[in-house]
Each structure stands twice: as structure tokens, then as C-alpha cells.
Design a protein around this motif. Structure first.
Motif, PDB file in Angstrom:
ATOM      1  N   THR A 206       0.694  -1.198   0.075  1.00 50.16           N
ATOM      2  CA  THR A 206       0.163  -0.048  -0.103  1.00 50.16           C
ATOM      3  C   THR A 206       0.830   1.219  -0.077  1.00 50.16           C
ATOM      4  O   THR A 206       2.244   1.291   0.434  1.00 50.16           O
ATOM      5  CB  THR A 206      -0.892   0.159   1.200  1.00 50.16           C
ATOM      6  OG1 THR A 206       0.019   0.041   2.360  1.00 50.16           O
ATOM      7  CG2 THR A 206      -2.057  -1.254   1.059  1.00 50.16           C
ATOM      8  N   GLY A 207       0.417   2.195  -0.585  1.00 50.15           N
ATOM      9  CA  GLY A 207       0.842   3.788  -0.434  1.00 50.15           C
ATOM     10  C   GLY A 207       2.309   3.739  -1.299  1.00 50.15           C
ATOM     11  O   GLY A 207       2.924   4.706  -0.862  1.00 50.15           O
ATOM     12  N   PHE A 208       2.312   2.924  -2.241  1.00 48.89           N
ATOM     13  CA  PHE A 208       3.639   3.092  -3.047  1.00 48.89           C
ATOM     14  C   PHE A 208       3.614   4.173  -4.022  1.00 48.89           C
ATOM     15  O   PHE A 208       2.906   4.256  -4.825  1.00 48.89           O
ATOM     16  CB  PHE A 208       3.988   1.515  -3.780  1.00 48.89           C
ATOM     17  CG  PHE A 208       4.655   0.613  -2.658  1.00 48.89           C
ATOM     18  CD1 PHE A 208       5.981   0.506  -2.801  1.00 48.89           C
ATOM     19  CD2 PHE A 208       3.911  -0.082  -2.048  1.00 48.89           C
ATOM     20  CE1 PHE A 208       6.528  -0.426  -1.963  1.00 48.89           C
ATOM     21  CE2 PHE A 208       4.260  -1.064  -1.386  1.00 48.89           C
ATOM     22  CZ  PHE A 208       5.700  -1.186  -1.086  1.00 48.89           C
ATOM     23  N   THR A 209       4.907   5.019  -3.597  1.00 50.89           N
ATOM     24  CA  THR A 209       5.168   6.337  -4.711  1.00 50.89           C
ATOM     25  C   THR A 209       6.681   6.037  -5.063  1.00 50.89           C
ATOM     26  O   THR A 209       7.395   5.310  -4.772  1.00 50.89           O
ATOM     27  CB  THR A 209       5.007   7.480  -4.066  1.00 50.89           C
ATOM     28  OG1 THR A 209       5.659   7.547  -2.737  1.00 50.89           O
ATOM     29  CG2 THR A 209       3.521   7.604  -3.514  1.00 50.89           C
ATOM     30  N   GLU A 210       6.898   6.531  -6.426  1.00 54.65           N
ATOM     31  CA  GLU A 210       8.202   6.856  -6.901  1.00 54.65           C
ATOM     32  C   GLU A 210       8.909   7.346  -6.178  1.00 54.65           C
ATOM     33  O   GLU A 210       8.964   8.548  -5.801  1.00 54.65           O
ATOM     34  CB  GLU A 210       7.921   7.016  -8.322  1.00 54.65           C
ATOM     35  CG  GLU A 210       9.195   6.821  -9.269  1.00 54.65           C
ATOM     36  CD  GLU A 210       9.107   7.302 -10.746  1.00 54.65           C
ATOM     37  OE1 GLU A 210       9.970   7.146 -11.579  1.00 54.65           O
ATOM     38  OE2 GLU A 210       7.905   7.537 -11.040  1.00 54.65           O
ATOM     39  N   ASP A 211      10.212   6.877  -6.028  1.00 53.02           N
ATOM     40  CA  ASP A 211      11.293   7.626  -5.247  1.00 53.02           C
ATOM     41  C   ASP A 211      12.864   7.179  -5.998  1.00 53.02           C
ATOM     42  O   ASP A 211      13.248   6.236  -5.658  1.00 53.02           O
ATOM     43  CB  ASP A 211      11.322   7.051  -3.779  1.00 53.02           C
ATOM     44  CG  ASP A 211      12.486   7.980  -2.958  1.00 53.02           C
ATOM     45  OD1 ASP A 211      12.925   8.942  -3.455  1.00 53.02           O
ATOM     46  OD2 ASP A 211      12.879   7.452  -2.029  1.00 53.02           O
ATOM     47  N   GLU A 212      13.122   8.261  -6.728  1.00 53.19           N
ATOM     48  CA  GLU A 212      14.223   7.932  -7.960  1.00 53.19           C
ATOM     49  C   GLU A 212      14.109   6.563  -8.610  1.00 53.19           C
ATOM     50  O   GLU A 212      13.340   6.611  -9.463  1.00 53.19           O
ATOM     51  CB  GLU A 212      15.536   7.882  -7.078  1.00 53.19           C
ATOM     52  CG  GLU A 212      15.740   9.532  -6.598  1.00 53.19           C
ATOM     53  CD  GLU A 212      16.960   9.571  -5.662  1.00 53.19           C
ATOM     54  OE1 GLU A 212      17.887   8.812  -5.744  1.00 53.19           O
ATOM     55  OE2 GLU A 212      17.032  10.682  -4.862  1.00 53.19           O
ATOM     56  N   ASP A 213      14.971   5.700  -8.167  1.00 55.08           N
ATOM     57  CA  ASP A 213      15.026   4.597  -8.893  1.00 55.08           C
ATOM     58  C   ASP A 213      14.146   3.103  -8.422  1.00 55.08           C
ATOM     59  O   ASP A 213      14.211   2.125  -8.732  1.00 55.08           O
ATOM     60  CB  ASP A 213      16.440   3.861  -9.181  1.00 55.08           C
ATOM     61  CG  ASP A 213      17.159   3.567  -7.896  1.00 55.08           C
ATOM     62  OD1 ASP A 213      16.706   3.853  -6.827  1.00 55.08           O
ATOM     63  OD2 ASP A 213      18.345   2.866  -7.917  1.00 55.08           O
ATOM     64  N   SER A 214      13.359   3.540  -7.414  1.00 54.01           N
ATOM     65  CA  SER A 214      12.498   2.523  -6.779  1.00 54.01           C
ATOM     66  C   SER A 214      11.116   3.133  -6.398  1.00 54.01           C
ATOM     67  O   SER A 214      10.770   4.039  -6.541  1.00 54.01           O
ATOM     68  CB  SER A 214      13.336   2.463  -5.127  1.00 54.01           C
ATOM     69  OG  SER A 214      13.286   3.334  -4.543  1.00 54.01           O
ATOM     70  N   TRP A 215      10.229   2.210  -5.652  1.00 47.37           N
ATOM     71  CA  TRP A 215       9.144   2.513  -5.021  1.00 47.37           C
ATOM     72  C   TRP A 215       9.001   2.307  -3.671  1.00 47.37           C
ATOM     73  O   TRP A 215       9.724   1.368  -3.067  1.00 47.37           O
ATOM     74  CB  TRP A 215       8.149   1.636  -5.787  1.00 47.37           C
ATOM     75  CG  TRP A 215       7.924   1.861  -7.169  1.00 47.37           C
ATOM     76  CD1 TRP A 215       8.630   1.265  -8.100  1.00 47.37           C
ATOM     77  CD2 TRP A 215       7.154   2.953  -7.924  1.00 47.37           C
ATOM     78  NE1 TRP A 215       8.523   1.732  -9.428  1.00 47.37           N
ATOM     79  CE2 TRP A 215       7.394   2.773  -9.410  1.00 47.37           C
ATOM     80  CE3 TRP A 215       5.948   3.723  -7.627  1.00 47.37           C
ATOM     81  CZ2 TRP A 215       6.882   3.190 -10.180  1.00 47.37           C
ATOM     82  CZ3 TRP A 215       5.448   4.446  -8.736  1.00 47.37           C
ATOM     83  CH2 TRP A 215       5.895   4.123  -9.936  1.00 47.37           C
ATOM     84  N   ARG A 216       8.530   3.267  -3.092  1.00 40.99           N
ATOM     85  CA  ARG A 216       8.378   3.188  -1.378  1.00 40.99           C
ATOM     86  C   ARG A 216       7.187   3.341  -0.991  1.00 40.99           C
ATOM     87  O   ARG A 216       6.187   4.018  -1.552  1.00 40.99           O
ATOM     88  CB  ARG A 216       9.287   4.432  -0.709  1.00 40.99           C
ATOM     89  CG  ARG A 216      10.908   4.321  -0.940  1.00 40.99           C
ATOM     90  CD  ARG A 216      11.808   5.210  -0.447  1.00 40.99           C
ATOM     91  NE  ARG A 216      12.770   5.338  -0.841  1.00 40.99           N
ATOM     92  CZ  ARG A 216      13.835   4.651  -0.138  1.00 40.99           C
ATOM     93  NH1 ARG A 216      13.503   3.835   1.018  1.00 40.99           N
ATOM     94  NH2 ARG A 216      15.158   4.465  -0.695  1.00 40.99           N
TER      95      ARG A 216
END
Length: 137
Positions: free
Chosen positions: A84-94
Motif C-alpha cells: 500500500t501507498g507506493f510512490t516513486e522515489d528515484e529508482d525505486s518505489w516506497r
């Protein structure tokens, strides 16, 4: 012409060089017990249990019996969001990952590792455990 080249250079400079690869799709968990469907969930990305590959103890109607919140223990695992709540953060998803086996939620980092591999980390503080999920066929 110089003006056009300058604008093109600015556009290229503003484009992130290490954008995260999309993680949407159907993925087999590391334990090979379920398929998780990762897709858009409004303002973020989420992953739901789409199919059991190993039948849980209570069958396909398995409930979230290990959840720490007693009010959530009656919800079905099938189609439940575990990412849940994954957003893009440079080269990954958090975002966050929920483990229905122990009822705990962890901070999570997800990255594509090629077209058919997904690296999934669950973290408590500085300590992370990494799994590799395979694209479902």
C-alpha cells in the motif's frame, strides 16, 4: 536554431536520469504461495492478493486471523491489499508491505530487476529483509 537547442537541453536536464521502472503487473511471491496484482490505486500503487497458489489452512476463504487489529481479523485475504501507498522515489518505489502470516506491517522498498524480477524489501528501522518475486506467466 540555438534557442531550440537550448530549450531541448533544458528539457533533457529536467528529466530524471534514474526514474523507477514500472512495477505494475502480476507477481509470484518468493514463497510461491500467491500471485500479487500490482496496479494503480489512485494517488499511489498497491498490490492485492489475486490468487492463492498454495491453499491456505481455511481454504480460499482464509481470513486475516493474525492481524493485530481484532476488527480486521474477519476480512478475507483474497483481494486484500498487502502493498500500500507506493510512490516513486528515484529508482525505486516506497510504501508499506503487510505480512498476513504475522499480522505486521513494514516499511517497504520495491525495485524492478529486469523484465521478470521484482526485488521486495520489508524493513524495520535500518534492518531489511529482501525477497525476489517473479513475474506470473
Amino acid at each position: 536554431m540555438k534557442h531550440l537547442l537550448a530549450v531541448a537541453a533544458l528539457v533533457l536536464a529536467a528529466t530524471p536520469l534514474s526514474a523507477a521502472e514500472p512495477i505494475e503487473g502480476r507477481w509470484v511471491t518468493a514463497e510461491k504461495d500467491a500471485i500479487v496484482q500490482i496496479s494503480d490505486c489512485g494517488r499511489s500503487i498497491c498490490g492485492r492478493i489475486a490468487k492463492f497458489l498454495v491453499t491456505p489452512p481455511q481454504g480460499a476463504d482464509q481470513r486475516d486471523i493474525n492481524n493485530r487489529d481484532a476488527a480486521k481479523r474477519s476480512r478475507k485475504l483474497l483481494d486484500m491489499a498487502i502493498l500500500t501507498g507506493f510512490t516513486e522515489d528515484e529508482d525505486s518505489w516506497r510504501g508499506e508491505i503487510y505480512d498476513p502470516n504475522n499480522g505486521k506491517t513494514y516499511r517497504s522498498i520495491v525495485r524492478r530487476r529486469g523484465p521478470d524480477r521484482l526485488e521486495v524489501k520489508g524493513c524495520i528501522g535500518p534492518f531489511c529483509q529482501t525477497q525476489v518475486w517473479q513475474r506470473a506467466r
